[in-house]
Design an enzyme around this catalytic site. Sequence first.
Site, PDB file in Angstrom:
ATOM      1  N   TYR A 204      -5.213 -27.216  17.872  1.00 58.33           N
ATOM      2  CA  TYR A 204      -4.836 -28.608  17.659  1.00 58.33           C
ATOM      3  C   TYR A 204      -3.835 -28.772  16.519  1.00 58.33           C
ATOM      4  CZ  TYR A 204      -8.929 -29.180  20.597  1.00 58.33           C
ATOM      5  OH  TYR A 204      -9.826 -29.091  21.618  1.00 58.33           O
TER       6      TYR A 204
ATOM      7  N   ASP B 157     -15.811 -24.721  21.268  1.00 59.74           N
ATOM      8  CA  ASP B 157     -15.198 -23.497  20.718  1.00 59.74           C
ATOM      9  C   ASP B 157     -15.949 -23.067  19.455  1.00 59.74           C
ATOM     10  OD1 ASP B 157     -13.514 -21.358  20.455  1.00 59.74           O
ATOM     11  OD2 ASP B 157     -11.829 -22.496  19.623  1.00 59.74           O
TER      12      ASP B 157
END
Length: 724
Positions: free
Chosen positions: A441, A554
């Site tokens: 991200y 994750d």
Amino acid sequence: MKSLKSLSLGRNLFSGSIPYGFGNISGLETLNLSGNNFSGKVPEDIMQLSNLTTLNLSNNKFSGEIPVGLGDLLSLVVLNLSSCGFAGAIPGSIGNMMKLTSLDFSKQQISGELPIELFGLPSLQVVAFQENRLSGDVPEGFTNLVDLQYLNLSSNGFTGRIPSSYGLLQSLVVLSVSFNRVSGMVPLELGNCSDLEVLQLRSNRLSGNIPGDLSRLSHLKELDLGLNHLDGEIPDEISRFSSITTLFLDGNHLSGNIPELLSKLSNLTALNLSSNNLSGSIPSSLSNMISLKHLNLSRNYLEGEIPSALGSRFDDPSVFSMNRELCGKPLKKECANVRNRKRRKLILLIVIAAGGAFFVAVFCCGYIYGLLRWRKRLREWGNGEKKRSPTSASSVADRDRGGGENGGPKLVMFNNKITLAETLEATRQFDEENVMSRGRYGLVFKATYQDGTVLSIRRLVDGSIDECTFRKEAELLGKVKHRNITVLRGYYAGPPDLRLLVYDYMPNGNLGTLLQEANHQDGHMLNWPMRHLIALGIARGLAILHSLSIVHGDIKPQNVLFDADFEAHLSEFGLEKLTIDTPAEASSSSTPVGSLGYMAPEASLTGQPSKEADVYSFGIVVLEILTGRKPVMFTQDEDIVKWVKKQLQKGQISELLEPGLVELDPESSEWEEFLLGVKVGLLCTATDPFDRPSMADIVFMLEGCRVGPKIPSSADPTSLPSPI
């Protein structure tokens, strides 16, 4: 040394085979060789010690089957072969030792059925066969052992039913048949075992109701009937367990209400009723149980408001989660009666305010009207009408659409005001030298402000969602607060596609780096208590996310950050809604559903993240924390889970230990705690996602791994101060 009577060489580092010659010590009565690394076979001359009363060979690495010659030790009273590495069947010659009172064959690879000769030993008081591969029906022959006090058959492959004749064992104190495949009903005859203190029947296939006759067990301290197929209601007679401290009924099909009479269990410290079909409201009387330390009522059909005293005492939402109709603190779900009360107050306030405004308006209008009439009469009384001088109506247009205030977007901080200009200066215009990490991200920068404040600034990649949606999602994400997650402190959204997220700065890096440094220093910087706290912190953070229906997706060491006190904070969650595309900078080993080595098998096939997949990834992280081995170190044919199971099957527990933990004493409580931690990791990595426990249950298990002061498991904004 013919006159030597007692020889103890236990808990050393001896290795190799046991030397011959012990058989010459004809007067020997006690021989203790436990807690070493002896291998090979047990010398036959030991079987010649006719005066031997105690033989302890536990915690070694022998091979082969249990020696048949043990049956020649006719004077033996205590025989301990726990964790020796023996395999195969138990020899029938064991039935020759008529004086035997204690027999411990636990934690090995013994298979087959128990020999009938065992049930002819009249003096047996302790029998321990847990964690083997024994099979067949639960033996009824133990009924013959009238002096039996301890019977542990857990973690084997026993089938059939629990014999009702066990009710004749009047001296029985501990009965454990957990983790087998036993079916049928819980025998009500067990209520005749008047001295019974521990009854463990967990994880079997038991069905039917909980017998009320068990209430006659006045000395019972622990009752574990969890993970079975029991149904019906919880009997009121259960309140007669005056001495009970632990009551586990989770994972069944129990229905009806939680009995009010449970509050009479004044000594109860742990109560788990989760994953059942219980309904109705939570009795307020549970708040009066001052000894209660652990409570789990999740995954039921409970309804109504959580008693305020109980909610304040157990402020972890996971305790009450997955009850759709339940409301109140700490679920952050407001009850209907509270909402209606607030709505009525609001309506009343609006009516009062509107009425007040109406009366003020009427008064003002009347005053102005009277004033105008008075002025008019004054003019009429005058002797000549004067012309009214025109009034100067000054109209001021002071609308500055861009001069006084910046019309562009601002840096929004939840607890303080920091400008975008200060942030650009603190990161040196997002200079490459200030990059702390790169991820899926975007980049994370270290921002050092002029007043000494240090923050972490995540700059999301280009292609993020529109500004309005981003602000909405960021505001929601900022409300997620817990001491074991990275809390969002602020955000920025402005053109051209600049999106920033502000977090607390974590000065002690991530778990991946910490484990790597521990390996280089022989692990001494990460002892067992610290590893346990790290695993527990991750579990608590993930549990709070799951209670809010947030899937992480994750879980890996690089996404576990440490603050100045080395407390674990789970990061990289909830960001998928703030971006559209996966950036090119993301790690090549990372996918939308996890990272290489930590990804659940079903997630890699479906490409869909889930809570069960998070649990699997957490289990891999736990095994890595405890063993110090990275999942990527293994081949495609043998992953870390298979390797751990292989070491357990071989009895080579010390092979699991990271160098810094190798000093754990096999006889200590920390050793047992370590093994419990390993078992938690294996439970989390079950192949079938439905066999994996919930994160709330994992927190409960990890909290039970270690005795110590309870660490608060949740935090509100007052206990989570911002550094800015």
